[in-house]
Write an enzyme that holds these catalytic residues in place. Structure first.
Site, PDB file in Angstrom:
ATOM      1  N   ARG A  74       0.853  -1.182   0.000  1.00  0.00           N
ATOM      2  CA  ARG A  74       0.000   0.000   0.000  1.00  0.00           C
ATOM      3  C   ARG A  74       0.892   1.237   0.000  1.00  0.00           C
ATOM      4  O   ARG A  74       2.037   1.200   0.476  1.00  0.00           O
ATOM      5  CB  ARG A  74      -0.896   0.013   1.235  1.00  0.00           C
ATOM      6  CG  ARG A  74      -1.907  -1.129   1.312  1.00  0.00           C
ATOM      7  CD  ARG A  74      -2.783  -0.996   2.548  1.00  0.00           C
ATOM      8  NE  ARG A  74      -3.802  -2.034   2.617  1.00  0.00           N
ATOM      9  CZ  ARG A  74      -3.675  -3.173   3.298  1.00  0.00           C
ATOM     10  NH1 ARG A  74      -2.567  -3.403   3.980  1.00  0.00           N
ATOM     11  NH2 ARG A  74      -4.645  -4.074   3.304  1.00  0.00           N
ATOM     12  N   LYS A  87      -3.235  -2.549   7.980  1.00  0.00           N
ATOM     13  CA  LYS A  87      -4.529  -2.134   8.496  1.00  0.00           C
ATOM     14  C   LYS A  87      -4.922  -2.976   9.710  1.00  0.00           C
ATOM     15  O   LYS A  87      -4.711  -4.182   9.745  1.00  0.00           O
ATOM     16  CB  LYS A  87      -5.607  -2.291   7.420  1.00  0.00           C
ATOM     17  CG  LYS A  87      -5.556  -1.219   6.338  1.00  0.00           C
ATOM     18  CD  LYS A  87      -6.737  -1.370   5.401  1.00  0.00           C
ATOM     19  CE  LYS A  87      -6.776  -0.243   4.380  1.00  0.00           C
ATOM     20  NZ  LYS A  87      -7.922  -0.370   3.465  1.00  0.00           N
ATOM     21  N   HIS A 110      -2.135   2.696  -6.026  1.00  0.00           N
ATOM     22  CA  HIS A 110      -3.058   1.604  -5.739  1.00  0.00           C
ATOM     23  C   HIS A 110      -3.336   0.767  -6.981  1.00  0.00           C
ATOM     24  O   HIS A 110      -3.565  -0.443  -6.882  1.00  0.00           O
ATOM     25  CB  HIS A 110      -4.373   2.159  -5.169  1.00  0.00           C
ATOM     26  CG  HIS A 110      -5.044   1.216  -4.227  1.00  0.00           C
ATOM     27  ND1 HIS A 110      -4.463   0.793  -3.049  1.00  0.00           N
ATOM     28  CD2 HIS A 110      -6.242   0.580  -4.305  1.00  0.00           C
ATOM     29  CE1 HIS A 110      -5.287  -0.041  -2.430  1.00  0.00           C
ATOM     30  NE2 HIS A 110      -6.366  -0.195  -3.169  1.00  0.00           N
ATOM     31  N   ARG A 134      -0.709  -1.749  -7.165  1.00  0.00           N
ATOM     32  CA  ARG A 134      -0.990  -2.840  -6.223  1.00  0.00           C
ATOM     33  C   ARG A 134      -2.013  -3.804  -6.836  1.00  0.00           C
ATOM     34  O   ARG A 134      -1.862  -5.027  -6.721  1.00  0.00           O
ATOM     35  CB  ARG A 134      -1.508  -2.242  -4.911  1.00  0.00           C
ATOM     36  CG  ARG A 134      -2.012  -3.255  -3.877  1.00  0.00           C
ATOM     37  CD  ARG A 134      -2.342  -2.483  -2.593  1.00  0.00           C
ATOM     38  NE  ARG A 134      -3.255  -3.189  -1.707  1.00  0.00           N
ATOM     39  CZ  ARG A 134      -2.880  -4.047  -0.770  1.00  0.00           C
ATOM     40  NH1 ARG A 134      -1.598  -4.360  -0.626  1.00  0.00           N
ATOM     41  NH2 ARG A 134      -3.780  -4.622   0.025  1.00  0.00           N
ATOM     42  N   HIS A 161      -5.152  -8.767   3.482  1.00  0.00           N
ATOM     43  CA  HIS A 161      -6.604  -8.686   3.584  1.00  0.00           C
ATOM     44  C   HIS A 161      -7.093  -9.537   4.745  1.00  0.00           C
ATOM     45  O   HIS A 161      -6.733 -10.711   4.865  1.00  0.00           O
ATOM     46  CB  HIS A 161      -7.271  -9.193   2.298  1.00  0.00           C
ATOM     47  CG  HIS A 161      -7.077  -8.285   1.132  1.00  0.00           C
ATOM     48  ND1 HIS A 161      -7.222  -8.700  -0.185  1.00  0.00           N
ATOM     49  CD2 HIS A 161      -6.755  -6.967   1.065  1.00  0.00           C
ATOM     50  CE1 HIS A 161      -7.006  -7.673  -1.002  1.00  0.00           C
ATOM     51  NE2 HIS A 161      -6.718  -6.622  -0.266  1.00  0.00           N
ATOM     52  N   TYR A 171     -10.126  -9.943  -7.160  1.00  0.00           N
ATOM     53  CA  TYR A 171      -9.104 -10.027  -8.208  1.00  0.00           C
ATOM     54  C   TYR A 171      -9.303 -11.215  -9.135  1.00  0.00           C
ATOM     55  O   TYR A 171      -8.522 -11.422 -10.058  1.00  0.00           O
ATOM     56  CB  TYR A 171      -7.711 -10.093  -7.569  1.00  0.00           C
ATOM     57  CG  TYR A 171      -7.342  -8.819  -6.870  1.00  0.00           C
ATOM     58  CD1 TYR A 171      -6.972  -7.695  -7.589  1.00  0.00           C
ATOM     59  CD2 TYR A 171      -7.415  -8.720  -5.488  1.00  0.00           C
ATOM     60  CE1 TYR A 171      -6.676  -6.502  -6.950  1.00  0.00           C
ATOM     61  CE2 TYR A 171      -7.115  -7.529  -4.841  1.00  0.00           C
ATOM     62  CZ  TYR A 171      -6.747  -6.435  -5.585  1.00  0.00           C
ATOM     63  OH  TYR A 171      -6.455  -5.254  -4.929  1.00  0.00           O
TER      64      TYR A 171
END
Length: 307
Positions: free
Chosen positions: A148, A172, A237, A240, A263, A272
């Site tokens: 990120r 995150k 992004h 990514r 994630h 994806y």
């Protein structure tokens, strides 16, 4: 068990086992307490009819909001069943609005090739230029490891070690993950690090802090323009997304990709799977074990004719 007690325990479980971010916990708590209030404190004991009434109360909300609330309550009732608070799960009665997630913007292999060709041209034209070496290191980490933007610009100076083909990031929700670093990326970072003072805390310093996300965004778009790619099509992004999409196209495992991207939910990674359908058909035809069984056996060789 009261609704309030169950909600607290559910959120504690999400924080402890799932590493849910603070904002996620606040949103989940708000949705659950709101549902409890609509059912007069009877959420834990709610049956299918009660949940249908709850869904009717949400009719004025957007499709996205209803989908989120239903998703939270499904997880909540699954938790109650797992903990033995309930012997059933009535959440099938919750509404299931058809929310389709937007596919992420990404880049083709040709676009990526043009970006790295532009970087190599810069390297040749500006031999030894530190800013060029910095840009190469940034792109190698963005596309090569799927970082990120915030994770990338805030890397400590010694985050990468020459003898270690990975780094450990805290992303995150405070979740730690291991990110593989390619030999190319390590070499590019080593070239750039030679120009970073040893006492500097950041790998990509700028002034009294580290490189900003805004500046990274600008650098990415500047190189895109040099490479003949419309700048509005690209961002950190998007690189990514390209990392993830191209790994899947190459046959990467979805769970492994989930770990690399950081994630919390495999559902986020599944976005994806919009990879080229022809590639997927080719993959099944080439790799599935039943394909060998389906192929006709070769005809036996004819016996030699008598002399």
């Amino acid at each position: 068990m009261t609704d309030a007690q169950a909600i607290v325990q559910f959120l504690e479980m999400l924080a402890a086992e799932g590493g849910a971010a603070r904002n996620t916990l606040l949103a989940y708590g708000s949705d659950l307490r709101g549902a409890s209030a609509l059912l007069d404190g009877g959420l834990v004991a709610a049956d299918a009819e009660a949940l249908q009434r709850l869904g009717s109360e949400w009719m004025a909300l957007s499709t996205t909001s209803v989908a989120r609330k239903s998703s939270v309550l499904r997880r909540f009732f699954s938790f109650l069943e797992e903990e033995g608070v309930r012997t059933d799960d009535p959440s099938d009665a919750l509404p299931r609005p058809g929310v389709r997630r937007a596919l992420p913007r990404t880049l083709g292999h040709g676009d990526i090739d043009r970006l790295f060709e532009a970087l190599e041209e810069r390297r040749r034209d500006r031999h030894g230029d530190p800013l060029t070496l910095r840009l190469i290191a940034l792109f190698e980490l963005l596309y090569g490891s799927g970082l990120r933007a915030t994770e990338l610009v805030s890397l400590p100076r010694h985050a990468l070690r020459g003898d270690r083909p990975f780094l450990i990031l805290r992303g995150k929700g405070g979740r730690e993950r291991l990110v593989p670093i390619s030999d190319r990326a390590r070499a590019a970072v080593a070239d750039w690090t030679a120009h970073v003072p040893a006492d500097q805390p950041w790998l990509f310093p700028s002034g009294h802090a580290h490189l900003s996300r805004v500046r990274l965004f600008q650098l990415v778009r500047e190189l895109a323009a040099e490479a003949g790619i419309p700048p509005e099509r690209i961002s950190p992004h998007v690189l990514r997304h390209a990392f993830a999409t191209h790994l899947l196209e190459g046959g990467a495992d979805l769970r492994a990709l989930q770990t690399m991207l950081g994630h919390a939910d495999i559902g986020t990674t599944q976005i994806y799977t919009h990879v080229n359908s022809a590639h997927l058909v080719e993959l099944v035809n080439a790799k599935h074990p039943l394909m060998d069984a389906a192929r006709p056996a070769a005809a036996p060789a004819a016996p030699p004719e008598p002399c």
